[in-house]
Motif scaffolding. Structure first.
Motif, short mmCIF file in Angstrom:
data_model
loop_
_atom_site.label_atom_id
_atom_site.label_comp_id
_atom_site.label_asym_id
_atom_site.label_seq_id
_atom_site.Cartn_x
_atom_site.Cartn_y
_atom_site.Cartn_z
N THR A 119 -0.35 12.00 -5.45
CA THR A 119 -0.49 10.72 -4.78
C THR A 119 -0.21 9.58 -5.74
O THR A 119 -0.63 9.60 -6.89
CB THR A 119 -1.93 10.55 -4.22
OG1 THR A 119 -2.20 11.66 -3.34
CG2 THR A 119 -2.08 9.26 -3.46
N ILE A 120 0.53 8.60 -5.23
CA ILE A 120 0.75 7.34 -5.94
C ILE A 120 0.01 6.27 -5.16
O ILE A 120 0.19 6.16 -3.94
CB ILE A 120 2.24 6.97 -6.01
CG1 ILE A 120 3.02 8.04 -6.76
CG2 ILE A 120 2.43 5.60 -6.66
CD1 ILE A 120 4.54 7.86 -6.69
N TRP A 121 -0.85 5.53 -5.84
CA TRP A 121 -1.55 4.42 -5.22
C TRP A 121 -0.90 3.13 -5.69
O TRP A 121 -0.70 2.92 -6.90
CB TRP A 121 -3.02 4.42 -5.59
CG TRP A 121 -3.77 5.57 -5.00
CD1 TRP A 121 -4.28 5.65 -3.74
CD2 TRP A 121 -4.10 6.80 -5.64
NE1 TRP A 121 -4.89 6.86 -3.55
CE2 TRP A 121 -4.80 7.59 -4.70
CE3 TRP A 121 -3.87 7.32 -6.92
CZ2 TRP A 121 -5.27 8.85 -5.00
CZ3 TRP A 121 -4.34 8.58 -7.20
CH2 TRP A 121 -5.03 9.33 -6.25
N ILE A 122 -0.57 2.26 -4.74
CA ILE A 122 0.04 0.97 -5.03
C ILE A 122 -0.89 -0.12 -4.48
O ILE A 122 -1.33 -0.05 -3.34
CB ILE A 122 1.43 0.83 -4.35
CG1 ILE A 122 2.37 1.94 -4.78
CG2 ILE A 122 2.03 -0.55 -4.55
CD1 ILE A 122 2.99 1.76 -6.13
N SER A 123 -1.14 -1.13 -5.29
CA SER A 123 -2.03 -2.21 -4.88
C SER A 123 -1.43 -3.05 -3.77
O SER A 123 -0.25 -3.42 -3.81
CB SER A 123 -2.33 -3.12 -6.08
OG SER A 123 -3.04 -4.26 -5.65
N GLU A 124 -2.26 -3.39 -2.78
CA GLU A 124 -1.82 -4.26 -1.70
C GLU A 124 -1.51 -5.67 -2.20
O GLU A 124 -0.84 -6.44 -1.51
CB GLU A 124 -2.87 -4.32 -0.59
CG GLU A 124 -4.11 -5.11 -0.98
CD GLU A 124 -5.11 -5.26 0.16
OE1 GLU A 124 -4.80 -4.88 1.30
OE2 GLU A 124 -6.21 -5.76 -0.12
N LEU A 125 -1.99 -6.00 -3.39
CA LEU A 125 -1.74 -7.33 -3.95
C LEU A 125 -0.28 -7.52 -4.35
O LEU A 125 0.19 -8.65 -4.46
CB LEU A 125 -2.64 -7.58 -5.17
CG LEU A 125 -4.13 -7.70 -4.88
CD1 LEU A 125 -4.91 -7.84 -6.18
CD2 LEU A 125 -4.41 -8.85 -3.93
N LEU A 126 0.42 -6.42 -4.57
CA LEU A 126 1.82 -6.53 -4.96
C LEU A 126 2.68 -6.91 -3.77
O LEU A 126 2.55 -6.32 -2.69
CB LEU A 126 2.32 -5.21 -5.53
CG LEU A 126 1.75 -4.78 -6.87
CD1 LEU A 126 2.30 -3.39 -7.24
CD2 LEU A 126 2.08 -5.77 -7.95
N PRO A 127 3.59 -7.86 -3.97
CA PRO A 127 4.53 -8.16 -2.88
C PRO A 127 5.47 -6.96 -2.69
O PRO A 127 5.62 -6.12 -3.59
CB PRO A 127 5.29 -9.38 -3.38
CG PRO A 127 5.04 -9.45 -4.84
CD PRO A 127 3.77 -8.71 -5.13
N PRO A 128 6.10 -6.85 -1.53
CA PRO A 128 6.97 -5.69 -1.25
C PRO A 128 8.00 -5.42 -2.35
O PRO A 128 8.26 -4.27 -2.68
CB PRO A 128 7.64 -6.06 0.07
CG PRO A 128 6.65 -6.95 0.74
CD PRO A 128 6.00 -7.73 -0.38
#
Length: 168
Positions: free
Chosen positions: A71-80
């Motif tokens: 699994t890779i988790w990406i922060s929702e704070l990052l823009p697309p």
């Protein structure tokens, strides 16, 4: 960081093997058929059985990969655009591991510097993947080096486009 900067400059900030691997992945993953995030997520799932999850703010790092959980988790704070770059960077660390190790193996005195160089090379690969040389060069010429327009066309950040232009 000075050693890594010198290493990149001595190579003319061009790594043909990474360029070719990025172009091959662009074609194999059919990234021109999808928006980039969807294409990268599909490729990671289909080829590596890796899930990508967007996590809420406060959950930690911008990007975290757990190979055991696939699994890779990406922060929702990052823009697309930043999410796309982070996925491409992680893909470099997964698919280009041997090449990254080979490029840095005998170049530095300590592991910390080698690790920093591998991060720089993974960033290089991410730029090459998201901004494939033939298409990017054609658009750079057509737009007369309009960085903002290129960022829009390639769904990338201003910084990524500017850096890639310096590598042409």
């Amino acid at each position: 960081s000075e050693d890594v900067s010198d290493f990149l400059q001595q190579a003319g900030n061009h790594f043909a093997g990474l360029e070719l691997a990025a172009e091959r992945l662009w074609k194999d993953a059919k990234l021109d058929d999808d928006d980039l995030v969807s294409g990268l997520i599909r490729w990671l799932g289909d080829q590596h059985k890796i899930r990508v999850e967007i996590v809420p703010a406060g959950a930690g790092a911008r990007r975290r990969y757990d190979p055991a959980k696939r699994t890779i988790w990406i922060s929702e704070l990052l823009p697309p655009r930043s999410r796309t770059f982070q996925l491409a960077h992680q893909l470099a660390l997964i698919e280009q591991r041997d090449q990254l190790l080979s490029l840095t193996e005998d170049k530095f005195h300590d592991e910390e510097t080698r690790r920093l160089a591998r991060v720089a090379l993974a960033n290089y690969f991410a730029g090459a993947l998201l901004l494939p040389y033939p298409e990017f060069y054609r658009e750079v010429t057509a737009t007369r080096h309009d960085v903002e327009l290129l960022a829009h066309l390639f769904e990338s950040s201003y910084e990524t486009v500017a850096h890639r232009m310096c590598n042409l």
